[in-house]
Design a protein around this motif. Structure first.
Motif, mmCIF file in Angstrom:
data_model
loop_
_atom_site.group_PDB
_atom_site.id
_atom_site.type_symbol
_atom_site.label_atom_id
_atom_site.label_comp_id
_atom_site.label_asym_id
_atom_site.label_seq_id
_atom_site.Cartn_x
_atom_site.Cartn_y
_atom_site.Cartn_z
ATOM 1 N N PRO A 55 -0.752 37.526 16.247
ATOM 2 C CA PRO A 55 -1.076 38.539 17.260
ATOM 3 C C PRO A 55 -2.173 39.503 16.805
ATOM 4 O O PRO A 55 -2.913 40.030 17.633
ATOM 5 N N GLN A 56 -2.279 39.737 15.506
ATOM 6 C CA GLN A 56 -3.328 40.638 15.031
ATOM 7 C C GLN A 56 -4.702 40.038 15.312
ATOM 8 O O GLN A 56 -5.623 40.725 15.742
ATOM 9 N N ALA A 57 -4.830 38.740 15.060
ATOM 10 C CA ALA A 57 -6.111 38.082 15.303
ATOM 11 C C ALA A 57 -6.417 38.060 16.797
ATOM 12 O O ALA A 57 -7.550 38.321 17.216
ATOM 13 N N ALA A 59 -5.318 40.150 18.940
ATOM 14 C CA ALA A 59 -5.593 41.524 19.339
ATOM 15 C C ALA A 59 -7.038 41.892 19.014
ATOM 16 O O ALA A 59 -7.733 42.516 19.816
ATOM 17 N N LEU A 60 -7.472 41.472 17.850
ATOM 18 C CA LEU A 60 -8.827 41.817 17.431
ATOM 19 C C LEU A 60 -9.852 41.155 18.349
ATOM 20 O O LEU A 60 -10.798 41.789 18.818
ATOM 21 N N GLN A 120 -5.032 55.427 17.327
ATOM 22 C CA GLN A 120 -4.663 54.673 16.142
ATOM 23 C C GLN A 120 -4.026 53.343 16.490
ATOM 24 O O GLN A 120 -4.388 52.305 15.953
ATOM 25 N N ARG A 122 -3.921 51.944 19.503
ATOM 26 C CA ARG A 122 -4.624 51.225 20.576
ATOM 27 C C ARG A 122 -3.646 50.431 21.444
ATOM 28 O O ARG A 122 -3.748 49.200 21.562
ATOM 29 N N PRO B 53 -9.914 53.835 11.958
ATOM 30 C CA PRO B 53 -9.953 52.405 11.616
ATOM 31 C C PRO B 53 -9.125 51.603 12.610
ATOM 32 O O PRO B 53 -8.060 52.040 13.022
ATOM 33 N N ASN B 54 -9.597 50.469 12.986
ATOM 34 C CA ASN B 54 -8.876 49.602 13.907
ATOM 35 C C ASN B 54 -7.736 48.900 13.167
ATOM 36 O O ASN B 54 -7.968 48.111 12.258
ATOM 37 N N PRO B 55 -6.526 49.211 13.558
ATOM 38 C CA PRO B 55 -5.380 48.664 12.816
ATOM 39 C C PRO B 55 -5.264 47.145 12.950
ATOM 40 O O PRO B 55 -4.768 46.486 12.042
ATOM 41 N N GLN B 56 -5.722 46.603 14.070
ATOM 42 C CA GLN B 56 -5.634 45.147 14.222
ATOM 43 C C GLN B 56 -6.538 44.455 13.210
ATOM 44 O O GLN B 56 -6.164 43.459 12.604
ATOM 45 N N ALA B 57 -7.736 45.003 13.033
ATOM 46 C CA ALA B 57 -8.662 44.410 12.073
ATOM 47 C C ALA B 57 -8.124 44.564 10.653
ATOM 48 O O ALA B 57 -8.177 43.630 9.850
ATOM 49 N N ALA B 59 -5.041 44.849 9.854
ATOM 50 C CA ALA B 59 -3.875 43.973 9.747
ATOM 51 C C ALA B 59 -4.310 42.549 9.464
ATOM 52 O O ALA B 59 -3.732 41.850 8.628
ATOM 53 N N LEU B 60 -5.353 42.114 10.160
ATOM 54 C CA LEU B 60 -5.814 40.737 9.993
ATOM 55 C C LEU B 60 -6.334 40.515 8.573
ATOM 56 O O LEU B 60 -5.988 39.541 7.912
ATOM 57 N N ASN B 65 0.707 43.830 8.965
ATOM 58 C CA ASN B 65 0.395 44.902 9.893
ATOM 59 C C ASN B 65 1.109 46.193 9.491
ATOM 60 O O ASN B 65 1.653 46.294 8.400
ATOM 61 N N LEU B 67 3.650 47.765 11.206
ATOM 62 C CA LEU B 67 4.746 47.949 12.137
ATOM 63 C C LEU B 67 6.082 47.801 11.429
ATOM 64 O O LEU B 67 6.312 46.837 10.688
ATOM 65 N N GLN B 121 5.652 38.995 15.577
ATOM 66 C CA GLN B 121 5.122 40.335 15.358
ATOM 67 C C GLN B 121 4.679 40.558 13.912
ATOM 68 O O GLN B 121 3.972 41.513 13.626
ATOM 69 N N ARG B 122 5.120 39.660 13.018
ATOM 70 C CA ARG B 122 4.747 39.786 11.596
ATOM 71 C C ARG B 122 4.907 41.219 11.113
ATOM 72 O O ARG B 122 3.964 41.855 10.641
#
Lengths: 339, 339
Positions: A55-57, A59-60, A120, A122, B53-57, B59-60, B65, B67, B121-122
Motif C-alpha cells: 500500500p505504501q508504493a 500510495a506514493l 503529515q 495525507r 516529508p511524505n510518509p508514504q515515500a 515508508a516505501l 511504515n 502505523l 497494512q504492513r
DNA sequence: CTGAAAGCGCTTACAG
DNA sequence: CTGAAAGCGCTTACAG
C-alpha cells in the motif's frame, strides 16, 4: 523464482505469469481492458504467491493513501466506538484503514495541530464527530488541504455529501409528546452546554413541542448543564427545589439524566412515580441504571458506515443517506404524573 | 522556485538550500554527521516552505511504515478509549499514527483476517487488548510476520518487552481484605467467563485471599457470569437466594456488579446496608449508579502509553515498565454487615 | 488488449 | 561532513 525469504512483489507476479508488471497492475486495479485469460492466469499466480500489493508504493504512485481519519473529542466512549464499528463495516474487505485522532477542543493550537496531522498523514479523508464536527473552521481547513471530510451532527450543518445527521429536534418533540400524552404538563429541561449544536437543537425541539401543546415552560424549569453526570445532578437538584415542581424532566443527554436520577433519590422522590425522566443517546448507562431509562437512541453505527462510504464509495446507494432517524426507546423511567 | 500549487518535496528543499537531497534527508532523520551550519540552513528552508516529508515515500524506502495498530475485542468502550488516549500520548509529536481494528474473537477466520490485515497494512507494530491479547496464536502470528506487538493483560502472559500487565490477582486480594476488615465473613464471587485470563486471575486472587483469611467459600457462593450486565443480575439473583446468604459480593467486573445492584433492589435489599458489592475496572458506570460503587481501578491510559513506547521508543525509560499497579477505589457500596 | 519508460518522494550503500 | 546513483514497489501517460 522469487526469493522465498521476501514477500513477493509485483515483479515476481509478472515474471511467474509471463506478463508485464503493468498487466499485473491492471489485474490489481480491476481494469476493464483485460482479456479473461490473462486475468485468470495472473490471479492464479497471485493466489499461489500470496501476493499483496504494497500500500505504501501504491500510495506514493497514486498520490493518495488509503487511510481514513477519525477526528473526535466526544465525551461518550460508546458513541465513538459504535461509530468506529460503522466505519469498519464500510472499509472491511477494502484496502482502507482507520486512523484515530482524539482532539482537544479547548486547545488554542487545535486547528494547527490538525493541519499538521493532515499534512503529515495525507489522509484520504476524515470523519468528524460531534461536538468538534460543529466547527466550521475545521471543515474549511479540510477543504483547503484537499482532504475529504464528512461530519456527523445533530442538524444539517453542511451539504448532503459532507454530513450524516440525526434529527434531534424532531426526536425531542416526540419525547415531549410522549410525556404529554401520559398527562404531564409541568415538564422541565436540562439543557446541554452553550456552543454545542446538539444542545441547541434539543432545546429548540423541546421548546417547540411545549409550545405546540400550549404548555408553559417556567424559567425555573430550564437549567443548563455540561453534558456531564455531575451537572445533571446539580441541575435536577435545582429543578426539584422549584416552587412549582415539575413532574417530568427531559435531560439533553443520558449522563445528565443519570445525574437527575441521583438527585431524585437524594430528594426522596421515586422515578418514575414521583418524577419521570427521559434522556438522550441510549448509551449503556441508560439501560443499566435503575429504573432503566427511557431515552432517545440514534443509529450511530449506521451513520459511521454511511459517512465512510461517502468518502470511499460515493456512488454506493448507502452513501446517499444523510438523514438518520433516531427513535424513542421506552423503558421504565416514565409514568403518568401523580394525581 | 517550487511550483507554488504543489506541496513542496525534498527536491524543493534541496534546491533552495543549495545542498543535495541526501543532506536534506540527513536533516530530516537527525543524522549526527552534519555540520551545524548546514543543518540550520536547511531547517530554515524547511520552515519557510512548510515542508513535511511524505510518509508514504519514507515508508516505501525504509520498508516499514509509521502505523501502530490497535487490535481489540474489548467489551468495555471506556477502556478501549482510555488505552487509545494513552497510545496517542506516546505518539504525539511523532510521525506515527494509530490504526484501529476491532476483531471478532468468535469468528473462525479471525486469525486469517488479522494476517491479511497485517500483510496489507504492513504495520510497524500492534497493540493487543484483552481478552484477545490472551490468544497466544495471535502473538505467534505477529512474530512470524515480523510485526512488533505488545499485549495488555491481567498477568504476565509474555516477556517484559511484549506486555503491559495489571496485577489483578493481588488487587482482588486487597478488595477481599477490605471486606474482611469491615467484618464480612460470607463473601460471594461472581466470576467472569471461562477462557478469559482476567476471569481466572480474579478468581484465583479471590480464592487465595479467602483462604488466607481462613474463610470458606460455599459452592453456592460462586456463580459464573459473562462480564455483561444481565449475567451479573442473574448471578446475583441466585446468590441472594442461597440458603446461607452472603453479606458481600465481589463481581469480576463493574458491569456485572451493576447487575448485582439491580438484583439487590429487586430482592428489596439495600446496598450497602444489606449487601456490600465491589466491582472491577472503575468504568464510568461505577461512579454513576446508586450508590456509587467501590471498585478496582487500573491505569489503562498509562498502560497504553507504555505499550506504544515499547514499540516505537524501546529505550525510553517509560517503555521499561511492564507491571502497572491497580488501586482500590472506595465509594459507597461497601459497609459493615448487619449485626 | 498489452508493454517499455519514466516517475511518485524518499533512503541506502558506496565513494570521496 | 557531503553527493551521485540506484532502488523501494507501485502507476501513469503514451504507444502499438
Amino acid at each position: 523464482m522469487p526469493k522465498s525469504n521476501k514477500t513477493p512483489t509485483i515483479n515476481d507476479v509478472a515474471r511467474l505469469s509471463g506478463v508485464s508488471k503493468k498487466t499485473v497492475s491492471r489485474v490489481i486495479n480491476r481494469s476493464a481492458l483485460l482479456s479473461e485469460d490473462t486475468r485468470t492466469k495472473v490471479e492464479a499466480v497471485i493466489a499461489q504467491l500470496g501476493y499483496v500489493p504494497n500500500p505504501q508504493a501504491r500510495a506514493l504512485a497514486l498520490r493518495h493513501n488509503f487511510l481514513l481519519g477519525l477526528l473526535h473529542d466526544n465525551p461518550n466512549a460508546q458513541t465513538v466506538l459504535n461509530f468506529q464499528e460503522g466505519v469498519l463495516d464500510a472499509i472491511r474487505e477494502t484496502e482502507f484503514a482507520l486512523v484515530v485522532r482524539p482532539v482537544d477542543r479547548h486547545s488554542p493550537t487545535m486547528l494547527d495541530d490538525i493541519r499538521r496531522f493532515l499534512e503529515q498523514q495525507r489522509l484520504y479523508g476524515v470523519l468528524i464527530l460531534p461536538p468538534i464536527s460543529e466547527n466550521d473552521a475545521l471543515a474549511q481547513l479540510c477543504l483547503e488541504m484537499g482532504c475529504g471530510y464528512v461530519r456527523m451532527g445533530s442538524a444539517m450543518l453542511d451539504d448532503e455529501d459532507h454530513i450524516v445527521a440525526s434529527n434531534d429536534r424532531e426526536m425531542v418533540s416526540q419525547a415531549v409528546d410522549h410525556l404529554v400524552e401520559l398527562g404531564h404538563r409541568k415538564i422541565a429541561l436540562i439543557e446541554g452546554p452553550e456552543g454545542f449544536r446538539s444542545a441547541f437543537e434539543r432545546r429548540e425541539g423541546f421548546m417547540a413541542a411545549m409550545q405546540a401543546h400550549g404548555l408553559a415552560v417556567l424559567p425555573e424549569w430550564r437549567v443548563q448543564g455540561t453534558y456531564r453526570f455531575e451537572s445533571g445532578m446539580a441541575a435536577a437538584t435545582r429543578l426539584l427545589e422549584a416552587a412549582d415542581r415539575p413532574t417530568a424532566i427531559f435531560a439533553s443527554n443520558d449522563e445528565m439524566a443519570a445525574g437527575a436520577f441521583h438527585a431524585a433519590r437524594l430528594s426522596d422522590l421515586k422515578v418514575p412515580d414521583d418524577l419521570s425522566i427521559i434522556g438522550f443517546d441510549d448509551s449503556p448507562i441508560a439501560a443499566h441504571i435503575w429504573p432503566p431509562m427511557t431515552t432517545v437512541g440514534w443509529p450511530v453505527r449506521e451513520m459511521g458506515r454511511a459517512a465512510a462510504l461517502k468518502l470511499i464509495a460515493p456512488d454506493d446507494p448507502a452513501a446517499q443517506a444523510f438523514r438518520f432517524p433516531a427513535k424513542l426507546v421506552k423503558r421504565l423511567s416514565v409514568a403518568p404524573p401523580r394525581a
